[in-house]
Design a protein around this motif. Structure first.
Motif, short mmCIF file in Angstrom:
data_model
loop_
_atom_site.label_atom_id
_atom_site.label_comp_id
_atom_site.label_asym_id
_atom_site.label_seq_id
_atom_site.Cartn_x
_atom_site.Cartn_y
_atom_site.Cartn_z
N VAL A 107 -11.05 -9.27 0.95
CA VAL A 107 -9.71 -9.77 1.24
C VAL A 107 -9.37 -9.63 2.71
O VAL A 107 -8.76 -10.53 3.31
CB VAL A 107 -8.67 -9.04 0.36
N THR A 108 -9.73 -8.52 3.32
CA THR A 108 -9.36 -8.30 4.73
C THR A 108 -10.34 -8.99 5.68
O THR A 108 -9.99 -9.93 6.39
CB THR A 108 -9.28 -6.79 5.02
N LEU A 109 -11.57 -8.55 5.67
CA LEU A 109 -12.56 -9.07 6.60
C LEU A 109 -12.98 -10.50 6.23
O LEU A 109 -13.05 -11.38 7.08
CB LEU A 109 -13.78 -8.15 6.60
N GLY A 110 -13.26 -10.72 4.96
CA GLY A 110 -13.78 -12.02 4.53
C GLY A 110 -12.78 -13.15 4.70
O GLY A 110 -13.12 -14.23 5.20
N PHE A 111 -11.52 -12.92 4.29
CA PHE A 111 -10.51 -13.96 4.44
C PHE A 111 -10.36 -14.37 5.91
O PHE A 111 -10.26 -15.54 6.24
CB PHE A 111 -9.16 -13.46 3.91
N THR A 112 -10.33 -13.37 6.80
CA THR A 112 -10.16 -13.64 8.22
C THR A 112 -11.30 -14.49 8.76
O THR A 112 -11.08 -15.48 9.46
CB THR A 112 -10.08 -12.32 9.01
N ILE A 153 -21.28 -7.99 3.20
CA ILE A 153 -20.07 -7.78 3.97
C ILE A 153 -20.40 -7.24 5.37
O ILE A 153 -19.79 -7.66 6.36
CB ILE A 153 -19.13 -6.81 3.22
N LEU A 154 -21.34 -6.32 5.46
CA LEU A 154 -21.74 -5.81 6.77
C LEU A 154 -22.32 -6.93 7.62
O LEU A 154 -22.20 -6.92 8.85
CB LEU A 154 -22.74 -4.67 6.62
#
Length: 241
Positions: A107-112, A153-154
């Motif tokens: 939600v935080t990193l991926g959406f951005t 994600i990394l």
């Protein structure tokens, strides 16, 4: 894995700090265009939650039933021809907390990131980093069973470093140090984290050069990542390379 920083990419048309131009006192700002929907991230969350729920209800094999889940990365299983595990591992989680932590980073990193580069480019990047994480996991921990989206994600974080703002790189760097410390814990796959990150970096470098360069570079990076993953999946053939 803890949640990552939210605002690390340049805001299109923004001011010095990504807030946009200033307006006179009492004058309402002009309406802003709606942000694009992160469809790939939605799909990742849906698949991860769906797989977890099906395993909890006994529809799919799970660790709680003393069975190897269909998405778990396990070297001997991949070696036997179950190559889907190289990517499916990103949708498999070992518990509700593991799932919740990783989805919070989506939600935080991926959406951005997806909103910043577009869904198609983000999908290609995610495939590369999921494969890269699996490749390193098999190279260094072939006989261990691994699950989770954190390696993929990394890889997003690795791709973001070359295209982030200066402030964004500082925030992202702080978060990466925290993840590096967590990666040293016994139940965490440091190899998967490192693999995803390293394969994400060249994608980010290509993005920095522009859309055309990224479009040309991505298939090459994906092919090389797949070659490394297959090499890692077959230790009995490594002498032939």
């Amino acid at each position: 894995m803890s949640s990552g920083p939210r605002h690390i990419l340049d805001a299109p048309g923004g001011g010095p700090e990504g807030r946009g131009p200033s307006h006179s006192f009492g004058t309402p700002p002009p309406p802003q265009a709606p942000q694009p929907r992160p469809w790939v991230c939605y799909a990742i969350i849906g698949l991860c939650v769906g797989v977890f729920a099906l395993e909890e209800f006994g529809v799919l094999p799970s660790f709680s039933a003393n069975k190897l889940p269909l998405g778990a990365l396990y070297g001997p299983a991949v070696q036997a021809g179950q190559y889907w595990r190289l990517v499916a591992v990103a949708f498999e989680h070992g518990g509700i907390l593991h799932l919740a932590f990783n989805m919070s980073v989506v939600v935080t990193l991926g959406f951005t990131l997806e909103r910043g580069i577009g869904s198609l480019r983000f999908a290609g990047l995610s495939l590369v980093t999921a494969l890269g994480a699996s490749a390193f996991s098999l190279l260094f921990d072939f006989d261990k069973t691994m699950v989770g989206a954190s390696g993929m994600i990394l890889g997003w974080a690795g791709a973001m470093l070359p295209i982030a703002t200066r402030q964004g790189r500082r925030e992202l760097g702080t978060w990466l140090v925290q993840v590096a410390v967590l990666s040293l814990l016994p139940m965490v796959s440091w190899s998967g984290h490192l693999g995803g990150f390293l394969f994400g970096l060249p994608c980010g470098i290509a993005m920095r050069q522009g859309r055309r360069v990224y479009a040309l570079a991505l298939p090459i990076i994906l092919f090389l990542t797949a070659v490394v993953a297959l090499y890692a999946a077959h230790p009995e053939r490594r002498g032939a390379f």
